[in-house]
Write a protein that holds these residues in place. Structure first.
Motif, short mmCIF file in Angstrom:
data_model
loop_
_atom_site.label_atom_id
_atom_site.label_comp_id
_atom_site.label_asym_id
_atom_site.label_seq_id
_atom_site.Cartn_x
_atom_site.Cartn_y
_atom_site.Cartn_z
N ILE A 68 0.83 -1.20 0.00
CA ILE A 68 0.00 0.00 0.00
C ILE A 68 0.87 1.26 0.00
O ILE A 68 0.60 2.21 -0.73
N GLY A 69 1.93 1.26 0.79
CA GLY A 69 2.84 2.41 0.81
C GLY A 69 3.50 2.65 -0.55
O GLY A 69 3.60 3.78 -1.02
N SER A 70 3.93 1.57 -1.20
CA SER A 70 4.56 1.70 -2.52
C SER A 70 3.57 2.19 -3.56
O SER A 70 3.91 3.04 -4.41
N LEU A 71 2.36 1.68 -3.51
CA LEU A 71 1.31 2.17 -4.43
C LEU A 71 1.05 3.66 -4.21
O LEU A 71 0.91 4.42 -5.18
N ASN A 91 -4.95 7.98 -10.27
CA ASN A 91 -6.09 8.43 -9.48
C ASN A 91 -7.01 7.26 -9.16
O ASN A 91 -7.43 7.08 -8.01
N PHE A 92 -7.31 6.44 -10.16
CA PHE A 92 -8.20 5.28 -9.96
C PHE A 92 -7.57 4.28 -8.99
O PHE A 92 -8.26 3.75 -8.10
N LEU A 93 -6.28 4.01 -9.14
CA LEU A 93 -5.61 3.07 -8.24
C LEU A 93 -5.64 3.58 -6.80
O LEU A 93 -5.88 2.82 -5.85
N LEU A 94 -5.39 4.87 -6.62
CA LEU A 94 -5.43 5.45 -5.28
C LEU A 94 -6.84 5.41 -4.70
O LEU A 94 -7.02 5.21 -3.50
N LEU A 95 -7.84 5.58 -5.55
CA LEU A 95 -9.21 5.48 -5.09
C LEU A 95 -9.51 4.06 -4.59
O LEU A 95 -10.15 3.88 -3.55
N LEU A 96 -9.01 3.06 -5.31
CA LEU A 96 -9.16 1.67 -4.85
C LEU A 96 -8.43 1.45 -3.52
O LEU A 96 -8.94 0.75 -2.63
N VAL A 97 -7.24 2.02 -3.38
CA VAL A 97 -6.49 1.90 -2.13
C VAL A 97 -7.28 2.54 -0.98
O VAL A 97 -7.38 1.96 0.11
N MET A 98 -7.87 3.71 -1.24
CA MET A 98 -8.65 4.38 -0.19
C MET A 98 -9.87 3.53 0.21
O MET A 98 -10.21 3.45 1.38
N LEU A 99 -10.50 2.90 -0.76
CA LEU A 99 -11.62 2.02 -0.44
C LEU A 99 -11.16 0.84 0.41
O LEU A 99 -11.84 0.43 1.36
N ALA A 100 -10.00 0.28 0.08
CA ALA A 100 -9.45 -0.83 0.87
C ALA A 100 -9.12 -0.37 2.29
O ALA A 100 -9.41 -1.07 3.27
N VAL A 101 -8.54 0.81 2.41
CA VAL A 101 -8.19 1.34 3.73
C VAL A 101 -9.46 1.58 4.56
O VAL A 101 -9.50 1.26 5.75
N ALA A 118 -9.07 9.21 5.19
CA ALA A 118 -9.29 8.35 4.04
C ALA A 118 -10.59 8.70 3.34
O ALA A 118 -10.67 8.67 2.10
N LEU A 119 -11.62 9.05 4.11
CA LEU A 119 -12.88 9.49 3.52
C LEU A 119 -12.69 10.77 2.72
O LEU A 119 -13.14 10.88 1.57
N VAL A 120 -12.04 11.76 3.33
CA VAL A 120 -11.84 13.05 2.67
C VAL A 120 -11.01 12.90 1.40
O VAL A 120 -11.38 13.42 0.34
N PHE A 121 -9.92 12.17 1.48
CA PHE A 121 -9.07 12.02 0.29
C PHE A 121 -9.70 11.12 -0.76
O PHE A 121 -9.47 11.29 -1.95
N GLY A 122 -10.53 10.19 -0.34
CA GLY A 122 -11.30 9.40 -1.30
C GLY A 122 -12.28 10.28 -2.07
O GLY A 122 -12.44 10.15 -3.29
N ILE A 123 -12.93 11.19 -1.36
CA ILE A 123 -13.86 12.13 -2.01
C ILE A 123 -13.09 13.05 -2.96
O ILE A 123 -13.54 13.31 -4.08
N LEU A 124 -11.94 13.56 -2.52
CA LEU A 124 -11.13 14.43 -3.39
C LEU A 124 -10.65 13.69 -4.64
O LEU A 124 -10.66 14.25 -5.75
N LEU A 125 -10.25 12.43 -4.49
CA LEU A 125 -9.84 11.64 -5.65
C LEU A 125 -11.01 11.42 -6.61
O LEU A 125 -10.84 11.49 -7.83
N THR A 126 -12.18 11.18 -6.04
CA THR A 126 -13.38 11.00 -6.88
C THR A 126 -13.69 12.29 -7.64
O THR A 126 -13.97 12.26 -8.84
N CYS A 127 -13.63 13.42 -6.95
CA CYS A 127 -13.89 14.71 -7.61
C CYS A 127 -12.87 14.98 -8.71
O CYS A 127 -13.24 15.40 -9.82
N ARG A 128 -11.60 14.72 -8.45
CA ARG A 128 -10.57 14.95 -9.47
C ARG A 128 -10.82 14.08 -10.70
O ARG A 128 -10.71 14.55 -11.82
N LEU A 129 -11.17 12.82 -10.46
CA LEU A 129 -11.41 11.91 -11.58
C LEU A 129 -12.65 12.33 -12.37
O LEU A 129 -12.63 12.32 -13.60
#
Length: 161
Positions: A68-71, A91-101, A118-129
């Motif tokens: 997870i750290g390397s990703l 962005n998509f890979l990080l979104l999957l990582v946030m869902l896993a976390v 993780a919730l906040v950054f998941g939302i930000l990743l979703t918005c960016r995508l």
């Protein structure tokens, strides 16, 4: 001058990229913060204990933390420095990582304050995508509108003559 969408995508990409490089580095090495690194080690041990299936397939808490750290570091670098489509993949890979976390935190019963980031950054990743994908679709719609307008004008000319 750059469009507001472009400015938003660049700003989100840069900020999110730096955040994930930082967080991934904390998971991989104690050089930035020994306390945070120790906390990550403890947290990932509890995640591995809660998921006995990981141990069956040979994934220890150390390996899970390093994956997870390397990703996070790799995708963070891509979001920060690499132009074009690879940012959307990262962005998509990080979104999957946030869902896993989020799943891991829920599994071990952590309180909201432990996984709010993780919730906040998941939302930000979703918005960016979503913003990045929306900007790709928009020119096609405008082109088709212009083509439709030209076709309508040509039909009117044919009807008048």
């Amino acid at each position: 001058m750059a469009s507001p969408r472009t400015v938003t995508i660049v700003a989100l990409s840069f900020a999110l990229g730096l955040f994930f490089v930082f967080m991934g580095t904390i998971k991989l090495t104690p050089r930035l913060s020994k306390d945070a690194y120790s906390e990550m080690k403890r947290a990932y041990k509890s995640y591995a204990k809660a998921l006995p299936g990981l141990k069956k397939i040979g994934i220890s808490s150390v390996l899970l933390r390093k994956i997870i750290g390397s990703l996070e570091v790799g995708c963070g670098v891509v979001l920060t420095l690499v132009p074009g489509r690879p940012k959307d993949v990262a962005n998509f890979l990080l979104l999957l990582v946030m869902l896993a976390v989020l799943f891991f935190h829920q599994l071990v019963g952590d309180p909201l304050k432990r996984y709010a980031h993780a919730l906040v950054f998941g939302i930000l990743l979703t918005c960016r995508l979503l913003i990045a994908r929306q900007s790709d679709d928009r020119p096609e719609r405008e082109d088709s509108r212009e083509e439709q307008h030209i076709n309508d004008q040509e039909k009117n000319k044919v009807k008048q003559s």
